[in-house]
Design a protein around this motif. Sequence first.
Motif, PDB file in Angstrom:
ATOM      1  N   GLN A  47      89.256 -21.878  14.904  1.00 35.40           N
ATOM      2  CA  GLN A  47      90.483 -22.782  14.323  1.00 35.40           C
ATOM      3  C   GLN A  47      90.273 -24.386  14.420  1.00 35.40           C
ATOM      4  O   GLN A  47      90.332 -24.908  13.407  1.00 35.40           O
ATOM      5  N   MET A  48      89.241 -24.551  15.285  1.00 35.78           N
ATOM      6  CA  MET A  48      88.841 -25.938  15.397  1.00 35.78           C
ATOM      7  C   MET A  48      87.974 -26.408  14.111  1.00 35.78           C
ATOM      8  O   MET A  48      87.935 -27.411  13.501  1.00 35.78           O
ATOM      9  N   SER A  49      86.956 -25.458  13.633  1.00 35.34           N
ATOM     10  CA  SER A  49      86.285 -25.443  12.504  1.00 35.34           C
ATOM     11  C   SER A  49      86.894 -25.743  11.422  1.00 35.34           C
ATOM     12  O   SER A  49      86.887 -26.597  10.530  1.00 35.34           O
ATOM     13  N   HIS A  50      88.092 -24.771  11.134  1.00 35.28           N
ATOM     14  CA  HIS A  50      89.038 -24.870  10.053  1.00 35.28           C
ATOM     15  C   HIS A  50      89.642 -26.129   9.781  1.00 35.28           C
ATOM     16  O   HIS A  50      89.660 -26.961   8.928  1.00 35.28           O
ATOM     17  N   SER A  51      90.086 -26.860  11.096  1.00 34.56           N
ATOM     18  CA  SER A  51      90.782 -28.048  11.018  1.00 34.56           C
ATOM     19  C   SER A  51      89.973 -29.331  10.605  1.00 34.56           C
ATOM     20  O   SER A  51      90.348 -30.047  10.176  1.00 34.56           O
ATOM     21  N   LEU A  52      88.617 -29.252  10.836  1.00 37.49           N
ATOM     22  CA  LEU A  52      87.525 -30.102  10.548  1.00 37.49           C
ATOM     23  C   LEU A  52      87.029 -29.911   9.289  1.00 37.49           C
ATOM     24  O   LEU A  52      86.231 -30.550   8.639  1.00 37.49           O
ATOM     25  N   GLN A  53      87.640 -28.724   8.578  1.00 39.81           N
ATOM     26  CA  GLN A  53      87.203 -28.356   7.295  1.00 39.81           C
ATOM     27  C   GLN A  53      85.509 -28.270   7.148  1.00 39.81           C
ATOM     28  O   GLN A  53      84.835 -28.586   6.196  1.00 39.81           O
ATOM     29  N   LEU A  54      85.211 -27.381   8.208  1.00 41.71           N
ATOM     30  CA  LEU A  54      83.797 -26.992   8.103  1.00 41.71           C
ATOM     31  C   LEU A  54      83.462 -25.520   7.869  1.00 41.71           C
ATOM     32  O   LEU A  54      84.422 -24.728   8.286  1.00 41.71           O
ATOM     33  N   SER A  55      82.218 -25.336   7.290  1.00 42.62           N
ATOM     34  CA  SER A  55      81.973 -23.881   6.882  1.00 42.62           C
ATOM     35  C   SER A  55      81.533 -23.248   8.107  1.00 42.62           C
ATOM     36  O   SER A  55      81.070 -24.097   9.152  1.00 42.62           O
ATOM     37  N   ILE A  56      81.651 -22.105   8.225  1.00 38.91           N
ATOM     38  CA  ILE A  56      81.197 -21.375   9.513  1.00 38.91           C
ATOM     39  C   ILE A  56      80.273 -20.440   9.287  1.00 38.91           C
ATOM     40  O   ILE A  56      80.328 -19.499   8.488  1.00 38.91           O
ATOM     41  N   VAL A  57      79.167 -20.445  10.402  1.00 37.42           N
ATOM     42  CA  VAL A  57      78.228 -19.145  10.274  1.00 37.42           C
ATOM     43  C   VAL A  57      78.060 -18.648  11.636  1.00 37.42           C
ATOM     44  O   VAL A  57      78.196 -19.393  12.800  1.00 37.42           O
ATOM     45  N   ALA A  58      78.426 -17.199  11.780  1.00 39.11           N
ATOM     46  CA  ALA A  58      78.404 -16.660  13.363  1.00 39.11           C
ATOM     47  C   ALA A  58      76.987 -15.950  13.401  1.00 39.11           C
ATOM     48  O   ALA A  58      76.562 -15.290  12.568  1.00 39.11           O
ATOM     49  N   GLU A  59      76.160 -16.449  14.575  1.00 40.09           N
ATOM     50  CA  GLU A  59      75.000 -15.772  14.837  1.00 40.09           C
ATOM     51  C   GLU A  59      75.341 -14.672  15.930  1.00 40.09           C
ATOM     52  O   GLU A  59      76.172 -14.247  16.533  1.00 40.09           O
ATOM     53  N   GLY A  60      74.097 -13.634  15.686  1.00 37.14           N
ATOM     54  CA  GLY A  60      74.071 -12.577  16.513  1.00 37.14           C
ATOM     55  C   GLY A  60      75.160 -11.498  16.293  1.00 37.14           C
ATOM     56  O   GLY A  60      75.615 -10.684  17.221  1.00 37.14           O
ATOM     57  N   VAL A  61      75.470 -11.174  15.095  1.00 37.95           N
ATOM     58  CA  VAL A  61      76.416 -10.256  14.582  1.00 37.95           C
ATOM     59  C   VAL A  61      75.641  -8.861  14.583  1.00 37.95           C
ATOM     60  O   VAL A  61      74.667  -8.782  13.967  1.00 37.95           O
ATOM     61  N   GLU A  62      76.080  -7.944  15.392  1.00 38.23           N
ATOM     62  CA  GLU A  62      75.276  -6.818  15.564  1.00 38.23           C
ATOM     63  C   GLU A  62      76.093  -5.302  15.358  1.00 38.23           C
ATOM     64  O   GLU A  62      75.735  -4.428  15.190  1.00 38.23           O
ATOM     65  N   THR A  63      77.569  -5.701  15.092  1.00 39.77           N
ATOM     66  CA  THR A  63      78.410  -4.354  15.102  1.00 39.77           C
ATOM     67  C   THR A  63      79.252  -4.757  13.515  1.00 39.77           C
ATOM     68  O   THR A  63      79.689  -5.887  13.183  1.00 39.77           O
ATOM     69  N   GLN A  64      79.486  -3.812  12.966  1.00 38.11           N
ATOM     70  CA  GLN A  64      80.653  -3.969  11.956  1.00 38.11           C
ATOM     71  C   GLN A  64      81.821  -4.152  12.396  1.00 38.11           C
ATOM     72  O   GLN A  64      82.657  -5.050  11.659  1.00 38.11           O
ATOM     73  N   ALA A  65      82.499  -3.847  13.638  1.00 34.16           N
ATOM     74  CA  ALA A  65      83.647  -4.417  14.262  1.00 34.16           C
ATOM     75  C   ALA A  65      83.484  -5.853  14.252  1.00 34.16           C
ATOM     76  O   ALA A  65      84.635  -6.630  13.821  1.00 34.16           O
ATOM     77  N   GLN A  66      82.508  -6.437  14.655  1.00 36.84           N
ATOM     78  CA  GLN A  66      82.335  -8.129  14.637  1.00 36.84           C
ATOM     79  C   GLN A  66      82.443  -8.627  13.566  1.00 36.84           C
ATOM     80  O   GLN A  66      83.130  -9.662  13.205  1.00 36.84           O
ATOM     81  N   ALA A  67      81.870  -7.970  12.392  1.00 40.11           N
ATOM     82  CA  ALA A  67      81.682  -8.574  11.181  1.00 40.11           C
ATOM     83  C   ALA A  67      83.192  -8.507  10.471  1.00 40.11           C
ATOM     84  O   ALA A  67      83.706  -9.573   9.951  1.00 40.11           O
ATOM     85  N   ASP A  68      83.882  -7.400  10.969  1.00 42.67           N
ATOM     86  CA  ASP A  68      85.412  -7.397  10.091  1.00 42.67           C
ATOM     87  C   ASP A  68      86.250  -8.375  10.780  1.00 42.67           C
ATOM     88  O   ASP A  68      86.764  -9.126  10.073  1.00 42.67           O
ATOM     89  N   TYR A  69      86.105  -8.464  12.066  1.00 42.74           N
ATOM     90  CA  TYR A  69      86.724  -9.611  12.798  1.00 42.74           C
ATOM     91  C   TYR A  69      86.511 -11.193  12.369  1.00 42.74           C
ATOM     92  O   TYR A  69      87.350 -11.924  12.011  1.00 42.74           O
ATOM     93  N   LEU A  70      85.329 -11.397  12.263  1.00 43.55           N
ATOM     94  CA  LEU A  70      84.827 -12.636  11.680  1.00 43.55           C
ATOM     95  C   LEU A  70      85.464 -12.837  10.436  1.00 43.55           C
ATOM     96  O   LEU A  70      85.957 -14.037  10.181  1.00 43.55           O
ATOM     97  N   GLN A  71      85.410 -11.915   9.531  1.00 44.50           N
ATOM     98  CA  GLN A  71      85.956 -12.022   7.950  1.00 44.50           C
ATOM     99  C   GLN A  71      87.231 -12.513   8.002  1.00 44.50           C
ATOM    100  O   GLN A  71      87.735 -13.144   7.299  1.00 44.50           O
TER     101      GLN A  71
END
Length: 527
Positions: A471-495
């Motif tokens: 939420q903080m990144s969105h408020s600053l209008q910054l793009s986001i990269v998530a590190e250490g994604v290991e499961t599809q559940a994590q990827a789905d949540y992040l997307q």
Amino acid sequence: MTNASIRPRANRRRRIAIVSSIAAALGLIFPIATSSYYAWRSAREAQELRLELVASKVAERARIALVQANAALEGLAASDDTPCSAEHIALMRRFTLNTLSVEEIGYMDGSQVRCTTWADSYFDEPARGADFVLNGDVQAFVGMHSHIPGSAPMLGLRKNHYLVLVNAERFTDITVPAGVQLAFLRSGSPVLSHTRDMPEDMLTQVAGGKTPIDEDGHLLRKVDFDGWSAVAIGPSESRSEIGLQLELLLPVGLLSAAIALVLVVKLSRRRLSPLAELRLALRRKEFLMHYQPIVNLTNGRLHGVEALIRWQRPDGDTVRPDLFIPLAEEHGVISDITAVVFKMVAADLRDVLRAHPQLHVSINLSAQDITDPNALKTLRAQLEAAGIKPAQVWLEVTERGCVAVGVAADSTLAQARAAGYQVAIDDFGTGYCGLQYLQKLPLDTIKIDRSFVQTVATDSVTSVVLPHIIQMSHSLQLSIVAEGVETQAQADYLQQSGVQYAQGWLFSKALPLHELKQYVERDAAMK
């Protein structure tokens, strides 16, 4: 010829035979003994290097955590909110969520806890004296517990009415070589944190200030700072490593004493301090690059890669960057390593980036790189020679690095963006810069640390931090990269949460150059 003349000759031959036998024996024994000794010594010093680097990492993690906790106490002391009001509890929660090392904050009136980050009811804390005092006015209590059921023993730090709880187990929760045990403690106090499988007798020795070296087959390396000690203990040497050294040295030692002496000289050169080994590795060009893909979570396509340096030692062992980079930063060698990274990245990726202009490469900068006026000049020269556009390069800096150099970070990052580079803050959430400081930095992207990604779909207390960061990144209008994604559940949540990009083993490990090129070709064929 008389018997008198024969007898001296016989005696002389006997003496020559004896001396020759002794010389032959020494010529045989000395190279073998010398080779055996240096094989043992080399294995031992390699273990000493590993233990020293691991202990240094524990000390650094602990130092940062204590700085964070003290900053939280200072910040709360400046608050004029009514104690335990809704606004006051919300303030304590913000400090808890924004400070990774702090698990809970409580407001106390004497021995009574009036409210905490997670509770707003009154209850009494058993009266006890402080185990020790920090900075003259911060009382420290060992073995305290959060008011969340099932919490681990923590370090409590109290100043005036505020008590912060720090999870000391995180200090030693790092990946270590097999057989290595870790502990963190204060002089004269119980051990605050240690690896779970550390034997009880070893723990008792460390707590008592003893050093279990040699007598029980272990080596100990300790790093001290401000009265704290980070301890790494491991086997004194590996039999398999000694055997490997003997396989290399013993046959040569049997040939002759002269050859054995040459080998001793060569082995002596290996008896170097960790810093000398690192500098020797720079001269020998023992470094190579791996590249981890960064993918677009919307369509799964390749968006870019992160350049990761590796130290490939002559014996085939690979030293991880989290072990040798802190050593390089401490002794001012990091700028030389950064220059090597610039050169290798430009040489490796010139064809890939020119053929695929939509891709980028992320390069990590240290705090010293940010203050080095030649860093950007060196990078620009390498990119221009390779025909790579600045827009295809992301420069990654850590929170700790930005805070450490202060105003210099703002200036250097602003220059980088003006030159066309994208700027990202790496491992976000593990440092101690808050929203107010983050707003001042000239950034394009935030990279969320893997420790927060791991909390997706878990009951971890820190799982509430990830949505806050997004939420903080969105408020600053910054793009986001998530590190250490290991499961599809994590990827789905992040997307679903609006995170655009990700990297991790779910998509790909860090790849050597030839495998990266194959990955790029497969991705390009998906069009």
